[in-house]
Design a protein around this motif. Sequence first.
Motif, PDB file in Angstrom:
ATOM      1  N   UNK A  24      60.439 -18.994 101.812  1.00 30.28           N
ATOM      2  CA  UNK A  24      61.246 -19.260 100.617  1.00 30.28           C
ATOM      3  C   UNK A  24      61.795 -17.932 100.107  1.00 30.28           C
ATOM      4  N   UNK A  25      63.106 -17.865  99.901  1.00 34.55           N
ATOM      5  CA  UNK A  25      63.733 -16.645  99.376  1.00 34.55           C
ATOM      6  C   UNK A  25      64.399 -16.982  98.048  1.00 34.55           C
ATOM      7  N   UNK A  26      64.013 -16.269  97.005  1.00 32.09           N
ATOM      8  CA  UNK A  26      64.635 -16.492  95.691  1.00 32.09           C
ATOM      9  C   UNK A  26      65.293 -15.213  95.200  1.00 32.09           C
ATOM     10  N   UNK A  27      66.480 -15.332  94.630  1.00 29.36           N
ATOM     11  CA  UNK A  27      67.136 -14.169  94.033  1.00 29.36           C
ATOM     12  C   UNK A  27      67.187 -14.414  92.527  1.00 29.36           C
ATOM     13  N   UNK A  28      66.580 -13.515  91.774  1.00 32.08           N
ATOM     14  CA  UNK A  28      66.382 -13.757  90.340  1.00 32.08           C
ATOM     15  C   UNK A  28      66.885 -12.561  89.527  1.00 32.08           C
ATOM     16  N   UNK A  29      66.946 -12.710  88.211  1.00 32.67           N
ATOM     17  CA  UNK A  29      67.185 -11.565  87.330  1.00 32.67           C
ATOM     18  C   UNK A  29      68.642 -11.382  86.910  1.00 32.67           C
ATOM     19  N   UNK A  59      67.778 -17.695  90.108  1.00 31.73           N
ATOM     20  CA  UNK A  59      67.161 -17.936  88.804  1.00 31.73           C
ATOM     21  C   UNK A  59      67.556 -16.779  87.881  1.00 31.73           C
ATOM     22  N   UNK A  60      68.178 -17.088  86.750  1.00 29.88           N
ATOM     23  CA  UNK A  60      68.622 -16.033  85.836  1.00 29.88           C
ATOM     24  C   UNK A  60      67.505 -15.551  84.918  1.00 29.88           C
ATOM     25  N   UNK A  61      67.785 -14.465  84.197  1.00 28.54           N
ATOM     26  CA  UNK A  61      66.767 -13.898  83.291  1.00 28.54           C
ATOM     27  C   UNK A  61      66.365 -14.887  82.199  1.00 28.54           C
TER      28      UNK A  61
END
Length: 469
Positions: A108-113, A136-138
Motif C-alpha cells: 500500500x502506497x499513500x501520499x499525504x500532507x 490524504x491532505x493535512x
Amino acid sequence: MSDPIGASALSAARRDMLAVRSLLDSDYTSAGRRPAAMIETYGCQQNEADSDRMRGMLREMGFVPTDRREEADLILFNTCAVREHAELRLFGNVGALKHLKAKKPHLIVGVVGCMMQQKHRADEILMKYPHVSFILGTGALTRLPEAVLAALSGGERAAFVEEGTTAIPEGLPVRRESGIRAWVTAMYGCNNFCSYCVVPYTRGREVSRDPAPIVEEVRQLVAEGYRDITLLGQNVNSYGRGLSEECDFADLLARLDEIEGEYWLRFMTSHPKDATPKLFETMARSRHIAHHLHLPVQSGSDRVLSEMNRRYTAEHYKGLVSLARSLMPDLTLTSDMIVGFPGETEEEFSETLALVREVQFDSLFTFAFSRRRGTRAWDMPGQLSQAEKKERLARLMEAQQDCSLARNQALLGSTLKVLVDGVGRDGLLSARTEGGKPIYFPGDAALVGSFADVRVTEPKTFVLYGEPV
Ligand code: SAM
Ligand code: SF4
Ligand code: F3S
C-alpha cells in the motif's frame, strides 16, 4: 474552542483502527509475521509531528515500524510544498516505487500532507502514479485509518482531502522516533499570507490548542525522560487568539516552565511582527526555556519586506534583536532568509547582506525564492533567473559563514551545558548546545540522553568540538 474537528472524527478513527487491526490479524497470523510500515517525511517540524501521529495510528492498527522500503507492506510519503525542490524530490521517490509495487502487489502506497492540499499536485500524483493507493491532505490526517482500511479492502483508489483547518482532535495516539527530543503542537495553521508562501493554503487557518492539554503533554514527556521539547506553530506569537481563556504565548511558556524536571523547552517559529518584550522577558526569567530564538527575517530591504507582506521593517527587526540580547546575553539567534524575491535589485540584496553582517546570526537557513502557484508572488513582475538567484544565494551563504565562525569562536574556552544525543562514527559523543549547535566530545556512551558540561576547545563554522569538564 480549539477542537473543531471534534469527537466524532476521533471515534471514527478509533473504530477504523480496530477494523484494520482485525483484518491484518487474520491476514498475517498465518504468515507468522507482523505487517511493516514506514513513513518518509519531507518538510518542516509540523510534518515531523504529523508523522509521529501517523506512526501512533499505524501502531494501533497493528503495523510494526521499518526503515527499509523492501520490507514494508505500507509506505507513506508525508509531503512538503514550500519549495519546488521538495516537490521534485517527492515525485522522484514515489516514481521509484513502481518496481517494488510490481514485485509486491499487496504493497500500500499513500501520499499525504501539504502537497495533497494543492489540487494540481494531488491530481498529478493520482494521474501519473497508478501504484499510489490513496492520497490524504493535512486536513484529513485522522482519516488515515479509513484510507488504509479502504486500501486493504481492495476498494478504488481514493482521495481524502478537506479544506479549512488542519487542527487535530486531542487524544490521537502518538509514536515518537526519539526518546530524547519531542515536538509538541501549540497551534495549527497560519493566517499571515506572506506573499511567497504556500503554507496558509496547505495548513488552513490558525487554531490554538487549549493550554491544559499542552501542559499535560509536556508534563508527561518530561516524566518519560524527554529532555528537549519544541513547541510548534507557524507563528507561535499569535498563540491564544480565539481561546476561551486568556493565555498568550508568553503565558503558556510561563505555565510550562513550572513543570519540575531537567529539560529544555524551545519553540518555533516566532514571527517578528508579533514578538513582544513580554516574550523575551519570560524567556530570560525562566528555568527551562532555552535561550534560543529562531526569528526569521527573510530580507534586509524594507521594500522587499513590504512586498513579502511581512509587516515589519529591518529597523524593527534589529530593535527586537537588541532587546532580546540585552535580556539574554547568551542568546543563540537563528533566522531564515530568502534571496531573489521578484523585483529584488542588487542594491536591495546588498541591504540583506548588510543586515546579516550587522546582526551576526549564529546560523541562517538560506533559500532561493521559489515560485508557488496560488501565492501572490507567483506572477509578480521582475522574476529573477535561476542563475541570478543561485549567485546571490552563494554570496549570502559566504557572508553568513564568516558570522557563524566568529560567533562560534567567541565560545572558545567556555563551558556549555549540552544534551548528549548519540555516538558518532568517530567514537565521539554527539550533543547539542542550548542554542541547538552540534558539539562533539569524548565520553562514555552511557551519557546518551543526559546533560553534560563541556568546554569548547575547537570551534568550527558549523560544529564545535570540546572536552568534558
Ligand atoms: N512560519 C515561519 C515564518 O514565518 O517564519 C516559516 C515557515 S516556512 C515553512 C520556512 C521558511 O521557508 C520560511 O521562513 C521562508 O524563509 C522559506 N520559504 C517559504 N516559502 C518560500 C518560497 N516560496 N521560496 C523560498 N523560500 C520559502
Ligand atoms: Fe508562511 Fe508567513 Fe505563515 Fe510563515 S508566517 S508560514 S512564512 S505565511
Ligand atoms: Fe512544507 Fe507544509 Fe511544513 S509546506 S514547510 S511541510 S507546513
